[in-house]
Scaffold this motif. Sequence first.
Motif, PDB file in Angstrom:
ATOM      1  N   LEU A 194       0.854  -1.182   0.000  1.00 53.77           N
ATOM      2  CA  LEU A 194       0.000   0.000   0.000  1.00 53.77           C
ATOM      3  C   LEU A 194       0.892   1.234   0.000  1.00 53.77           C
ATOM      4  N   ARG A 195       0.686   2.108  -0.975  1.00 55.81           N
ATOM      5  CA  ARG A 195       1.464   3.344  -1.031  1.00 55.81           C
ATOM      6  C   ARG A 195       1.135   4.217   0.176  1.00 55.81           C
ATOM      7  N   TYR A 196       2.123   4.983   0.603  1.00 58.40           N
ATOM      8  CA  TYR A 196       1.844   5.969   1.646  1.00 58.40           C
ATOM      9  C   TYR A 196       0.903   7.018   1.063  1.00 58.40           C
ATOM     10  N   GLY A 197      -0.200   7.208   1.739  1.00 57.39           N
ATOM     11  CA  GLY A 197      -1.240   8.086   1.217  1.00 57.39           C
ATOM     12  C   GLY A 197      -2.430   7.263   0.751  1.00 57.39           C
ATOM     13  N   GLU A 198      -3.225   7.829  -0.142  1.00 55.38           N
ATOM     14  CA  GLU A 198      -4.436   7.153  -0.596  1.00 55.38           C
ATOM     15  C   GLU A 198      -4.130   6.142  -1.700  1.00 55.38           C
ATOM     16  N   ASN A 199      -4.889   5.039  -1.691  1.00 54.09           N
ATOM     17  CA  ASN A 199      -4.745   3.968  -2.670  1.00 54.09           C
ATOM     18  C   ASN A 199      -6.113   3.629  -3.241  1.00 54.09           C
ATOM     19  N   GLU A 200      -6.170   3.428  -4.547  1.00 55.31           N
ATOM     20  CA  GLU A 200      -7.401   2.943  -5.174  1.00 55.31           C
ATOM     21  C   GLU A 200      -7.176   1.491  -5.575  1.00 55.31           C
ATOM     22  N   ILE A 201      -7.945   0.579  -4.967  1.00 56.19           N
ATOM     23  CA  ILE A 201      -7.704  -0.854  -5.139  1.00 56.19           C
ATOM     24  C   ILE A 201      -9.004  -1.571  -5.475  1.00 56.19           C
ATOM     25  N   ASP A 202      -8.874  -2.748  -6.114  1.00 57.59           N
ATOM     26  CA  ASP A 202     -10.072  -3.500  -6.483  1.00 57.59           C
ATOM     27  C   ASP A 202     -10.630  -4.254  -5.277  1.00 57.59           C
ATOM     28  N   GLN A 222     -16.359   3.988  -2.413  1.00 57.57           N
ATOM     29  CA  GLN A 222     -16.137   3.323  -3.694  1.00 57.57           C
ATOM     30  C   GLN A 222     -15.742   4.315  -4.783  1.00 57.57           C
ATOM     31  N   VAL A 223     -14.917   3.807  -5.704  1.00 56.18           N
ATOM     32  CA  VAL A 223     -14.474   4.609  -6.844  1.00 56.18           C
ATOM     33  C   VAL A 223     -14.499   3.730  -8.083  1.00 56.18           C
ATOM     34  N   THR A 224     -14.501   4.366  -9.240  1.00 55.12           N
ATOM     35  CA  THR A 224     -14.381   3.632 -10.497  1.00 55.12           C
ATOM     36  C   THR A 224     -12.916   3.574 -10.889  1.00 55.12           C
ATOM     37  N   LEU A 225     -12.402   2.352 -11.053  1.00 57.01           N
ATOM     38  CA  LEU A 225     -10.994   2.162 -11.376  1.00 57.01           C
ATOM     39  C   LEU A 225     -10.745   2.370 -12.868  1.00 57.01           C
ATOM     40  N   LYS A 226      -9.483   2.381 -13.264  1.00 54.24           N
ATOM     41  CA  LYS A 226      -9.126   2.661 -14.651  1.00 54.24           C
ATOM     42  C   LYS A 226      -9.707   1.650 -15.622  1.00 54.24           C
ATOM     43  N   ASP A 227      -9.886   0.393 -15.156  1.00 54.70           N
ATOM     44  CA  ASP A 227     -10.429  -0.631 -16.051  1.00 54.70           C
ATOM     45  C   ASP A 227     -11.952  -0.643 -16.088  1.00 54.70           C
ATOM     46  N   GLY A 228     -12.564   0.330 -15.382  1.00 58.10           N
ATOM     47  CA  GLY A 228     -14.011   0.437 -15.371  1.00 58.10           C
ATOM     48  C   GLY A 228     -14.696  -0.302 -14.246  1.00 58.10           C
ATOM     49  N   SER A 229     -13.934  -1.113 -13.504  1.00 55.97           N
ATOM     50  CA  SER A 229     -14.525  -1.855 -12.388  1.00 55.97           C
ATOM     51  C   SER A 229     -14.651  -0.954 -11.163  1.00 55.97           C
ATOM     52  N   VAL A 230     -15.405  -1.443 -10.198  1.00 56.42           N
ATOM     53  CA  VAL A 230     -15.632  -0.678  -8.969  1.00 56.42           C
ATOM     54  C   VAL A 230     -14.639  -1.135  -7.905  1.00 56.42           C
ATOM     55  N   GLY A 231     -13.986  -0.192  -7.264  1.00 59.88           N
ATOM     56  CA  GLY A 231     -13.056  -0.505  -6.180  1.00 59.88           C
ATOM     57  C   GLY A 231     -13.262   0.435  -5.012  1.00 59.88           C
TER      58      GLY A 231
END
Length: 452
Positions: A247-255, A289-298
């Motif tokens: 996990l990067r220091y700071g915010e992470n967007e993950i599936d 929740q966020v939308t990831l680069k591949d269009g999936s929800v993470g």
Amino acid sequence: MSNSKYRLSKITIENIKNTEYGEISFPVQGINNERKAGLLGIYGANGSGKTAVIYALNILKTLMSGYALDNDTYNYITKGKNEAKLKFEFDFETKDLISYIAYEFILAKDNDEPLYVKDEKVTYKRQEDSRTIVLIDTTRDESTDLLFSPKLKYEHVKKDKDTLIDLMVSSKMAHEKRESFIFRKETLDLLKDKWERHIEYHILTLLNKYANFNMFVILDNKYNHLPFFFRIADEKKQLLQYGEIGLRYGENEIDTDYYNICTRVVSQLSLVLSEIVPGVEIKIKDYGQVTLKDGSVGNRIELMSKKNDVEIPIKYESEGIKKIISILSALAAMFNHQGVLVAIDELDSGIFEYLLGSILEVINDTGSGQLIFTSHNLHPLEVLDSDNIVFTTINPLNRYIKFTNVRDSNNLRNFYLREVALRATGQKEIVYDDIKKHKISKAFRKAKNYSE
């Protein structure tokens, strides 16, 4: 692999970094003892070959897992040498096999050519065997066209011409990709139904699974993220998930899958952390929740530490806390499973010495697996037996020794310092090349000219 018992019993290193030759035999813990850890600490001066052992184990894990070595492995070979040789010896016990097993290989570089792996060899000796048996040996004999030996095994596989061609391709790819020919997935798949003796194929798959699932090698790299080395099992100790996440220091967007692993691992780590560092917990802050680069929800998350109801991002925690968090999950797996090996470079980095000693005492007294670590902090010498400690020497041809003449009444820390300062304990090798203080002072004075 839940009910299986594994022990690395010996390492032989030739031409890795500044270790031209060194052997390390591990403490005999009694493989039938369900709750006895195997600890080995490696101590010595800076640049004396401690980390070479961890590098060697990292190479072993990579190759035996079926993966490619990194490009920079080229630089691990001792300067001025074209080859490095490594040999690892194990004691394995499963429900259908009790055996000594060895795996050895050579890392080679030709002038400016890329690094490659050659002369791989796996041998074994079960309880019922009267001698050590060569399972497979890829050492090439220029007088023959054998891809591997023993010849009878090769001839049996050779009967299927398509399989032979595929094996030749696998060998070429292993050479080009810095991989093990024996443990490449393609090779193992090809040999699955072609190996005459099932037990021998079983041994190869055991080694492969051991490296993938049960070995954790943690180098003292400076990450821009917080690494977690984890092994998750169910209530019946059946392995569910394993590996390393970061996990990067700071915010992470993950599936979602990654999020579920992180949630479970962090929850487990927080339980242990709060006992090791009273009052400190770690948790995942979920921003939704966020939308990831591949269009999936993470999910967008950040790792936090919590003390006295105050939460701060983990990136602002001390280096010692970060180090403890990064190794806790692997240590927990090693503590609870006899088949798990954890190797850590600079275990003491940023960790209070009394806490370090307490952790090692607990693991040694009530743990199950194997822990190999390097350290500069000498407090563990006061809490571990001399059989659990290896010291580096200044002799590159005999780099690792265990101290002799150590009595039960001796304080190993004081014993070691007496040898460093006075060479008065009767060791056959010198463990520290004494510095000349007046030369250091003179060097500092010379440095004045470059700082003004």
